[in-house]
Design a protein around this motif. Structure first.
Motif, short mmCIF file in Angstrom:
data_model
loop_
_atom_site.label_atom_id
_atom_site.label_comp_id
_atom_site.label_asym_id
_atom_site.label_seq_id
_atom_site.Cartn_x
_atom_site.Cartn_y
_atom_site.Cartn_z
N ASP A 156 20.40 -26.67 -21.13
CA ASP A 156 20.99 -27.74 -21.93
C ASP A 156 21.62 -27.16 -23.19
N ILE A 157 22.76 -27.72 -23.57
CA ILE A 157 23.42 -27.30 -24.81
C ILE A 157 22.72 -27.94 -26.00
N ILE A 158 22.60 -27.20 -27.09
CA ILE A 158 22.04 -27.72 -28.34
C ILE A 158 23.17 -27.89 -29.34
N PRO A 159 23.50 -29.12 -29.74
CA PRO A 159 24.56 -29.32 -30.74
C PRO A 159 24.16 -28.71 -32.08
N THR A 160 25.06 -27.99 -32.71
CA THR A 160 24.81 -27.36 -34.01
C THR A 160 25.95 -27.71 -34.96
N ASN A 161 25.77 -27.32 -36.21
CA ASN A 161 26.76 -27.64 -37.24
C ASN A 161 27.95 -26.70 -37.23
N ASN A 162 27.87 -25.61 -36.43
CA ASN A 162 28.95 -24.63 -36.42
C ASN A 162 28.86 -23.84 -35.12
N GLU A 163 29.90 -23.08 -34.80
CA GLU A 163 29.87 -22.18 -33.65
C GLU A 163 30.10 -20.77 -34.17
N ILE A 164 29.04 -19.97 -34.12
CA ILE A 164 29.08 -18.58 -34.57
C ILE A 164 29.01 -17.68 -33.36
N PHE A 165 30.00 -16.81 -33.20
CA PHE A 165 30.19 -16.10 -31.95
C PHE A 165 29.35 -14.82 -31.88
N ASN A 166 28.82 -14.57 -30.70
CA ASN A 166 27.91 -13.45 -30.47
C ASN A 166 28.66 -12.26 -29.89
N ILE A 167 28.38 -11.07 -30.43
CA ILE A 167 29.01 -9.86 -29.88
C ILE A 167 27.98 -8.79 -29.54
N GLY A 168 26.70 -9.15 -29.53
CA GLY A 168 25.67 -8.16 -29.25
C GLY A 168 24.96 -7.69 -30.49
N TYR A 169 25.63 -7.72 -31.64
CA TYR A 169 24.97 -7.40 -32.90
C TYR A 169 24.25 -8.66 -33.38
N ASN A 170 23.03 -8.85 -32.88
CA ASN A 170 22.26 -10.02 -33.28
C ASN A 170 20.78 -9.72 -33.09
N TRP A 171 19.96 -10.52 -33.73
CA TRP A 171 18.52 -10.28 -33.66
C TRP A 171 17.78 -11.58 -33.93
N PHE A 172 16.78 -11.86 -33.06
CA PHE A 172 15.98 -13.06 -33.23
C PHE A 172 14.61 -12.71 -33.76
N SER A 173 14.23 -13.33 -34.87
CA SER A 173 12.91 -13.15 -35.46
C SER A 173 11.99 -14.23 -34.93
N LYS A 174 11.05 -13.81 -34.08
CA LYS A 174 10.13 -14.79 -33.50
C LYS A 174 9.21 -15.38 -34.55
N LYS A 175 8.82 -14.57 -35.54
CA LYS A 175 7.93 -15.06 -36.59
C LYS A 175 8.61 -16.10 -37.47
N GLU A 176 9.86 -15.84 -37.81
CA GLU A 176 10.60 -16.76 -38.69
C GLU A 176 11.23 -17.91 -37.92
N GLY A 177 11.49 -17.70 -36.63
CA GLY A 177 12.24 -18.70 -35.87
C GLY A 177 13.69 -18.74 -36.30
N LYS A 178 14.25 -17.54 -36.60
CA LYS A 178 15.62 -17.46 -37.08
C LYS A 178 16.41 -16.42 -36.29
N LEU A 179 17.66 -16.75 -36.02
CA LEU A 179 18.57 -15.87 -35.30
C LEU A 179 19.59 -15.31 -36.29
N TYR A 180 19.67 -13.99 -36.39
CA TYR A 180 20.56 -13.33 -37.33
C TYR A 180 21.81 -12.84 -36.60
N VAL A 181 22.98 -13.17 -37.17
CA VAL A 181 24.26 -12.67 -36.65
C VAL A 181 25.02 -12.06 -37.83
N PRO A 182 25.03 -10.72 -37.95
CA PRO A 182 25.63 -10.09 -39.13
C PRO A 182 27.15 -10.23 -39.18
N PHE A 183 27.79 -10.33 -38.03
CA PHE A 183 29.22 -10.61 -37.99
C PHE A 183 29.59 -11.06 -36.58
#
Length: 469
Positions: A156-183
């Motif tokens: 299922d798609i999750i509606p969000t406030n923006n679309e930030i594109f993934n290029i492989g440079y990303n990291w998910f923090s399970k403890k924080e529940g946050k997905l980091y996308v540096p660019f």
């Protein structure tokens, strides 16, 4: 007749074989019984292992040879409770169900139909739910957040406030529940514009996606040093996600991005670089309790090497910093506002002076060609001279200037009051303001008497009026 039957039989056999092969090319079974080798046995045994493991072709869990999905990669997603296998680019998902007669059982969970829409996506587990982020497919990249629906067995798609594109440079923090996308790296071959849209172009603004609020938040922009490093490495970077951050092999050198602390580390041990170079893609590799385990399909054994940040040098720049891309617009806006305010001040000042001159001319006409008369000018001059020395004027000095020092106290008080009131009335008439020219305060040493002065913000105006008086 015999030949007709023979030809018909051959045709039926060919058609049946073609149909069977064609069906095999497009379908996967719902359940697989997989022979356990040392690699899979180790993964199953490590109950507390949490990792995403890219599998080499020799270690594919789901047998896809002879199917449409043979070229697709496979990835293991492991946490403390579950073990999954995904067929990359498809959304197909298999779950480890346990052992039967020394065989591992993997059952397909999804009924996904669409394929090749999520090439290179990031799959992660948050609060016992599977999520998929981003990817490339159908000629463009995307920044969608998808959640696996266990009831309908779909993503299922999750509606969000923006679309930030993934290029492989990303990291998910399970403890924080946050997905980091540096660019981001944005690709859209469906737009006119040539190479940038066809091959992709970089947007260096940095974002965090909060799984609790389901909102993207901009946190800055990729540092210039890291931009140069990534551009130099091009598309040849090897990326591997650990619990603490992301390990990168850029131009044959190891780097580590600590997203939680916004820090960049550079490896200083040559043998560690060689270890990564010889294991291009880091297939069949995972981090467990401070060590990197890399499985050799030839030797059927693991190579273990410590992963220690003490072997890395902390760089003097962060992953991301303040976004300066809008500074030129901010500076332009400030400059524009300053210009507008300057023009308003200039024309207001000019208009005020014209009005003062008109009022002064009118007052002079009524007062025999002079707005302020001799004693008034003398008192104003006395007060201006005192202001220049940061002093105030007492009543005795005023009496002397007005020529009433020898008069009785009652008359002195009346004359002083009349002259000061007249000056203030004329000044307020000329400037059309509410502030008096001459103000008074009680003396510090004797509160019975007053001292008089001209406020600093009125000095320039009265000097200009006296010049034209």
């Amino acid at each position: 007749m015999y030949y007709v039957k023979t030809l018909f039989f051959i045709f039926c056999c060919f058609f049946t074989g073609f149909t069977k092969g064609n069906a095999q090319n497009y379908t996967l079974d719902s359940v697989y019984y997989v022979k356990i080798d040392p690699f899979l046995s180790k993964i199953i045994a490590l109950e507390d292992l949490e990792a995403n493991i890219r599998l080499s072709k020799e270690e594919f869990i789901i047998p896809t040879n002879g199917t449409l999905f043979s070229p697709n990669g496979q990835e293991l997603i492991k946490d403390k409770k579950k073990l999954y296998v995904t067929i990359q680019q498809t959304g197909f998902l298999f779950e480890y169900m346990g052992l039967k007669d020394s065989l591992a059982i993997f059952r397909r969970m999804d009924v996904t139909i669409n394929i090749n829409y999520n090439i290179g996506c990031l799959i992660f587990i948050h609060q016992d739910h599977l999520y998929s982020y981003g990817g490339y497919g159908f000629w463009k990249s995307n920044g969608h957040i998808r959640k696996y629906n266990y009831i309908d067995r779909q993503w299922d798609i999750i509606p969000t406030n923006n679309e930030i594109f993934n290029i492989g440079y990303n990291w998910f923090s399970k403890k924080e529940g946050k997905l980091y996308v540096p660019f981001q790296r944005i690709t859209n071959a469906g737009l006119i514009g040539g190479t940038p849209y066809l091959n992709g172009f970089n947007n260096y603004q940095s974002y965090i996606f909060d799984m609790h609020t389901l909102q993207w938040e901009k946190i800055g922009a990729l540092s210039k040093q890291l931009i140069e490093l990534i551009n130099k490495a091009g598309t040849g970077a090897t990326m591997y996600t650990f619990e603490q951050g992301q390990l990168l092999l850029l131009s044959d050198e190891a780097w580590f991005l600590n997203y939680q602390e916004n820090k960049v580390y550079h490896n200083v041990k040559a043998e560690f670089n060689q270890f990564l170079i010889r294991r291009a893609g880091l297939f069949d590799t995972y981090l467990y309790k401070g060590n990197i385990y890399s499985y050799s399909t030839g030797y059927k054994d693991f190579t273990v090497i410590p992963f220690n940040l003490s072997n890395f040098e902390l760089m003097n720049y962060p992953i991301w910093g303040r976004d300066t891309s809008y500074d030129i617009y901010i500076a332009g806006g400030i400059g524009f506002m300053i210009t507008i305010m300057g023009l308003i001040w200039f024309f207001t000042r000019k208009s005020k002076r014209k009005f003062e001159q008109a009022q002064l001319k009118l007052l002079k006409t009524k007062s025999v060609n002079q707005a302020f008369v001799g004693t008034e000018v003398a008192l104003i001059t006395l007060l201006l001279n005192a202001s220049a020395e940061n002093k105030k004027v007492d009543i005795f000095q005023i009496n002397h200037v007005l020529g009433i020092k020898d008069k009785n106290i009652g008359l002195q008080k009346k004359v002083r009051s009349d002259v000061i009131n007249t000056i203030n009335e004329k000044y307020q008439f000329i400037t059309q303001g509410e502030e008096p020219l001459i103000s008074s305060v009680r003396k510090d040493d004797d509160k019975r008497f007053f001292e008089y002065f001209i406020a600093n913000n009125e000095i320039k105006t009265i000097k200009r009026l006296l010049e034209k008086n």
